[in-house]
Design an enzyme around this catalytic site. Structure first.
Site, PDB file in Angstrom:
ATOM      1  N   ASP A   1     -53.707   5.648 -28.979  1.00  0.00           N
ATOM      2  CA  ASP A   1     -53.966   5.196 -30.356  1.00  0.00           C
ATOM      3  C   ASP A   1     -52.720   5.309 -31.235  1.00  0.00           C
ATOM      4  OD1 ASP A   1     -54.273   7.910 -30.148  1.00  0.00           O
ATOM      5  OD2 ASP A   1     -55.965   8.046 -31.516  1.00  0.00           O
TER       6      ASP A   1
ATOM      7  N   ARG B   1     -42.262  10.843  -6.583  1.00  0.00           N
ATOM      8  CA  ARG B   1     -43.668  10.586  -6.910  1.00  0.00           C
ATOM      9  C   ARG B   1     -44.105   9.161  -6.597  1.00  0.00           C
ATOM     10  NH1 ARG B   1     -44.373  13.771 -12.663  1.00  0.00           N
ATOM     11  NH2 ARG B   1     -44.475  15.810 -11.662  1.00  0.00           N
TER      12      ARG B   1
ATOM     13  N   GLU C   1     -44.188  11.685 -25.811  1.00  0.00           N
ATOM     14  CA  GLU C   1     -44.640  10.670 -24.854  1.00  0.00           C
ATOM     15  C   GLU C   1     -45.023   9.357 -25.533  1.00  0.00           C
ATOM     16  OE1 GLU C   1     -47.201  12.175 -21.789  1.00  0.00           O
ATOM     17  OE2 GLU C   1     -47.736  10.155 -21.105  1.00  0.00           O
TER      18      GLU C   1
ATOM     19  N   SER D   1     -40.395  15.494 -19.415  1.00  0.00           N
ATOM     20  CA  SER D   1     -41.110  15.003 -20.583  1.00  0.00           C
ATOM     21  C   SER D   1     -41.138  16.021 -21.715  1.00  0.00           C
ATOM     22  CB  SER D   1     -42.535  14.629 -20.194  1.00  0.00           C
ATOM     23  OG  SER D   1     -43.265  14.368 -21.342  1.00  0.00           O
TER      24      SER D   1
END
Ligand SMILES: Cc1cc2nc3c(=O)[nH]c(=O)nc-3n(C[C@H](O)[C@H](O)[C@H](O)COP(=O)(O)OP(=O)(O)OC[C@H]3O[C@@H](n4cnc5c(N)ncnc54)[C@H](O)[C@@H]3O)c2cc1C
Length: 414
Positions: free
Chosen positions: A92, A162, A247, A263
């Site tokens: 959002d 990953r 993020e 991060s």
């Protein structure tokens, strides 16, 4: 960055919350930022907020004026059915910034963590993550018969990056029809596992699995949004008065494929730099327009269909046909008029994020970083660009490409 064994995030949160309390900074809990307030010339000069009631209704809708608005609203992993992300990671913040005139970039670059505990086909929302540190200590991925999944797939086998491990597992699941693979950590021993990974052992136990006694079922799941609101490392977006860090932002630091542990570091560095910038040059207070135009909200009952289609067609392995189908599903989502509540705000943001991912993943006809196209497996030099999106006056998404220049020892985004 690690603290408390496997509880780094909790430690960062505890420290920052204590610092806020110590400085007497007002914190509005159970409150959601709904819309940016903007002046006639487009400067962001505050936010409209709503207090979240017990049933998710929005009360006390209030306009907070500010000389600067710093978005730190996190990622959007909830756009996939299963994710490591908390319930609030609905994108959002990204959707709010987009509506406020900001550009967003790299949304197709979603990192999937390879080993998320599989708790059944009906699992949805936040799922327990089993850190690669467990594989770092020697655990291995196996199929139901005990065959190694990663042997021969990459020179580093279970310690491959990953994206490689996630893609190998996803390809295995497609080929075999299996619902999950297994992480075998039995040889590490109960005492070692309990001391080194207390949170993971507890999460497995809560789901009915014993990491020390059995291979536990795992699947890849959405973990990190490399993309977000286009911002520099001081948090500046292209919109005066609007800043983004963490993020929710896309500074380019994470490239097309974040490395583990980068991060929190990026968020802390960018937040500090942004605070220093605003301390030195806080913009003057602008006058907000009377009312920001309300967003055209998505029916909350469409949320499950949005996340299911995004998971199916824009997951670890993608192709043109699936992404086109995702675009069709999203275009058909109903937008009835009605009172906004938290569920509608979140469903709308998820729809925005999914629509951007579908379009960008379809446009990027190559595989790069954590974006994998089955029908375009090569990395192509002409795609060394970022896809940057904004809304035009009619609310339609406009996309431009921005070249990524790679120097001898630096990466510069033009
Ligand atoms: C299980 C897990 C393990 C991880 N492990 C690591 C690790 O070891 N190292 C590492 O570097 N990274 C790790 N990451 C990634 C890292 O934790 C996140 O990228 C990082 O926490 C993002 O921080 P943030 O402050 O930007 O957002 P968040 O920490 O997600 O915080 C965003 C906050 O904004 C709130 N919010 C959202 N929208 C609104 C709104 N509209 N109005 C008001 N509030 C809003 C949310 O509720 C939330 O409280 C991990 C992530 C997960 C999910």
């Amino acid at each position: 960055m690690h603290a408390g064994g496997d509880a780094s995030g909790a430690e960062v949160t505890r420290t920052l919350a204590a610092a806020l309390r110590a400085r007497g900074i007002a914190v509005l809990e159970h409150t959601v930022a709904l819309e940016a307030l903007r002046s006639a010339d487009g400067v962001v000069c505050g936010v409209r907020t709503g207090r979240i009631g017990d049933a998710g209704e929005l009360t006390d809708v209030t306009d907070l004026c500010a000389r600067a608005v710093v978005l730190a609203a996190g990622g959007s992993g909830q756009v996939f059915t299963a994710t490591t992300n908390p319930p609030g990671a609905t994108g959002d913040g990204l959707a709010l910034a987009l509506r406020a005139g900001a550009e967003v970039a790299d949304v197709e670059l979603v990192q999937f963590h390879p080993t998320v505990l599989w708790t059944g086909a009906a699992a949805h929302g936040q799922q327990p993550l089993i850190s690669e540190a467990v594989r770092g200590e020697g655990a291995v991925l196996v199929d139901a018969q005990g065959n190694r999944i990663m042997a021969g797939a990459h020179p580093l086998a279970d310690l491959a990056p990953r994206d490689v491990v996630s893609a190998t597992i996803a390809a295995h699941l497609r080929a075999t029809g299996a619902e999950c693979v297994f992480l075998d950590a039995r040889h590490l021993g109960a005492e070692f596992l309990a001391n080194r990974f207390p949170g993971i052992v507890a999460a497995c136990r809560a789901a009915g699995f014993d990491l020390a006694r059995e291979p536990v079922p795992v699947v890849p799941a959405a973990h990190y949004a490399c993309g977000g609101v286009l911002a520099d490392l001081d948090g500046r977006t292209g919109v005066p008065g609007l800043y983004a860090v963490g993020e929710v932002a896309c500074t380019g630091v994470q490239g097309a494929n974040r490395l583990a542990s980068n991060s929190i570091t990026e968020g802390l560095v960018a937040a500090r730099r942004c605070a220093e910038l605003l301390g030195a040059e806080l913009p003057p207070l602008a006058e907000p327009l009377a009312r920001p135009a309300p967003a055209c909200l998505v029916d909350p009952s469409a949320r499950a269909a949005i996340t299911a289609a995004t998971s199916r067609y824009a997951g670890v392995l993608r192709d043109a046909e699936g992404l086109a189908e995702l675009g069709r599903v999203l275009a058909d989502v109903p937008r009835p008029a009605g009172e906004p509540d938290l569920a509608a705000v979140e469903a709308t943001a998820l729809h925005t994020v999914a629509t951007l991912i579908a379009a960008a993943a379809a446009a990027r006809t190559e595989s790069r970083g954590c974006h994998r196209r089955l029908d375009a497996p090569e990395t192509r030099p002409e795609w060394q660009v970022r896809l940057v999106h904004r809304l035009d006056r009619a609310g339609l998404v406009r996309t431009r490409t921005v070249p990524v220049r790679v120097g001898a020892d630096e990466l510069v985004v033009a």
